[in-house]
Design a protein around this motif. Structure first.
Motif, short mmCIF file in Angstrom:
data_model
loop_
_atom_site.label_atom_id
_atom_site.label_comp_id
_atom_site.label_asym_id
_atom_site.label_seq_id
_atom_site.Cartn_x
_atom_site.Cartn_y
_atom_site.Cartn_z
N ARG A 200 0.54 -1.23 -0.17
CA ARG A 200 -0.16 0.11 0.10
C ARG A 200 0.88 1.53 -0.02
N THR A 201 1.50 1.08 0.90
CA THR A 201 3.12 2.26 1.00
C THR A 201 3.08 2.86 -0.10
N PHE A 202 4.00 1.73 -0.92
CA PHE A 202 4.66 1.58 -2.51
C PHE A 202 3.87 2.09 -3.32
N TRP A 203 2.28 1.63 -3.20
CA TRP A 203 2.12 2.90 -5.04
C TRP A 203 0.95 3.72 -4.64
N SER A 204 1.02 3.45 -2.86
CA SER A 204 0.58 4.82 -2.48
C SER A 204 1.28 6.24 -3.73
N TYR A 205 2.93 5.74 -3.21
CA TYR A 205 3.68 6.52 -3.54
C TYR A 205 3.80 6.95 -4.90
N MET A 206 3.32 5.41 -5.88
CA MET A 206 4.14 5.61 -7.37
C MET A 206 2.73 6.72 -7.45
N MET A 207 1.62 6.15 -6.87
CA MET A 207 0.13 6.99 -7.81
C MET A 207 0.11 8.59 -7.25
N PHE A 208 0.40 8.66 -6.46
CA PHE A 208 0.62 10.44 -5.61
C PHE A 208 1.77 11.07 -6.61
N TYR A 209 2.83 10.46 -6.77
CA TYR A 209 4.53 11.02 -7.44
C TYR A 209 3.31 11.53 -8.47
N GLY A 210 3.20 10.39 -9.34
CA GLY A 210 2.46 10.10 -11.11
C GLY A 210 1.39 11.84 -11.03
N ILE A 211 0.85 11.79 -10.21
CA ILE A 211 0.15 12.69 -10.35
C ILE A 211 0.65 14.61 -9.68
N SER A 212 1.11 14.38 -8.96
CA SER A 212 2.04 15.62 -8.43
C SER A 212 2.38 16.07 -9.57
N ARG A 213 3.34 14.62 -10.43
CA ARG A 213 4.48 15.22 -11.74
C ARG A 213 3.65 15.66 -12.77
N PHE A 214 2.15 15.02 -12.82
CA PHE A 214 1.69 15.84 -14.17
C PHE A 214 1.38 16.79 -13.76
N ILE A 215 1.02 17.55 -12.74
CA ILE A 215 0.30 18.37 -12.78
C ILE A 215 1.87 19.63 -12.98
N ILE A 216 3.05 19.50 -12.11
CA ILE A 216 4.19 20.27 -12.54
C ILE A 216 4.39 20.64 -13.31
N GLU A 217 4.31 19.41 -14.46
CA GLU A 217 5.33 19.36 -15.65
C GLU A 217 4.28 20.37 -16.24
N PHE A 218 2.81 20.81 -16.42
CA PHE A 218 2.91 22.23 -17.34
C PHE A 218 3.05 23.62 -17.11
N TYR A 219 4.28 23.78 -15.41
CA TYR A 219 5.06 24.90 -15.21
C TYR A 219 6.04 24.50 -15.45
N ARG A 220 6.70 23.67 -15.86
CA ARG A 220 8.35 23.24 -16.46
C ARG A 220 8.98 24.26 -17.49
N GLY A 221 10.04 24.52 -17.57
CA GLY A 221 10.14 25.41 -18.90
C GLY A 221 10.92 24.58 -20.23
N ASP A 222 11.73 23.91 -18.84
CA ASP A 222 12.99 23.44 -19.20
C ASP A 222 12.50 22.08 -20.81
#
Length: 268
Positions: A200-222
């Protein structure tokens, strides 16, 4: 921004490299503490951690090479930047998980319990590592007029990773560090709540990180490659998040012989 921490004659100590090493060591130390509390073989966990660190470094650079292949093809001298760059986190994560799964099965560690042990350490190390990105000027954001925009001024960063200078940018490095810190807190706070199960902890990390990374990528400029109008990391997030949700559903309904697995790990 201080991309160079120290300059001792011909020797330059880069801030990013120091913080990246600290991130790996801190994450590994945290994982070992968690492993001991669960009765896992600390020697094998240490070996696994070393495998993870090496494969993460290699995988991150390989994915950077793939996503920016045209640049390296046009100017082979740019390959030298791979030595100074941390690469793409997802590349390191994917290869590290692959190697970890192989090692875990090879030595007989309990699969999902071992993955759970390492997940918060990955988040903790990523928090520290993103501060390294901030000091180096890499993984920078798009221009912004927001009051929290950050302005880089060091010409070395511009020459090394193409950081725009004297322009307020979204501090995407801090966005991701903050997201990882929040994920870490959530993982630790909920780990023993409800009906916990191995994985549960591992797959929760994968899920939460994937969601956060998808959103943050909209603000990346590199520049970091695109697949179907999405950044490479967003495309990978669209794959990883559903897989994580499916695994959480499956493992949550499947009886797990956690005590027997732990006993086996002690005897190994």
């Amino acid at each position: 921004m201080y991309p160079r921490l120290l300059e001792l004659g011909p020797i330059t100590v880069y801030t990013y490299g120091v913080l990246l090493a600290a991130a790996y060591l801190l994450g590994l130390k945290f994982a070992m503490v968690r492993a001991r509390s669960r009765g896992l073989d600390s020697a094998r966990i240490l070996d696994l951690g070393i495998y993870i660190i090496i494969s993460a470094l290699v995988g991150a650079k390989l994915l950077l090479l793939i996503t920016d292949f045209q640049t390296f093809k046009n100017d082979p001298r740019e390959l030298l930047t791979l030595a100074r760059s941390g690469g793409v986190f997802y590349g390191g994560l994917i290869l590290a998980v692959t190697v970890a799964l192989w090692y875990i099965r090879r030595v007989g560690l309990p699969l999902w319990t071992t993955c759970d042990v390492f997940a918060p350490g990955i988040a903790l190390g990523h928090v520290v590592g993103r501060f390294g990105c901030l000091f180096a000027g890499c993984c920078y954001g798009k221009p912004t007029s927001k009051p929290w925009g950050i302005t880089f001024t060091d010409p070395f960063a511009a020459a090394n990773v193409g950081t725009p200078l004297n322009t307020p940018l979204h501090p995407t490095q801090l966005y991701e560090a903050g997201a990882e810190l929040l994920i870490l807190v959530v993982l630790l706070a909920t780990e023993r709540r409800g009906k916990p199960f191995p994985g549960r902890t591992f797959w929760s990390y994968m899920m939460f990180y994937g969601i956060s990374r998808f959103i943050i990528e909209f603000y990346r400029g590199d520049p970091r490659g695109t697949i179907w109008l999405l950044s490479t990391s967003q495309f990978l997030s669209l794959i990883i998040v559903p897989i994580a949700m499916i695994m959480l559903a499956i493992l949550g309904r499947t009886p797990q012989p956690a005590p027997q697995a732990t006993k086996k790990a002690r005897a190994a």
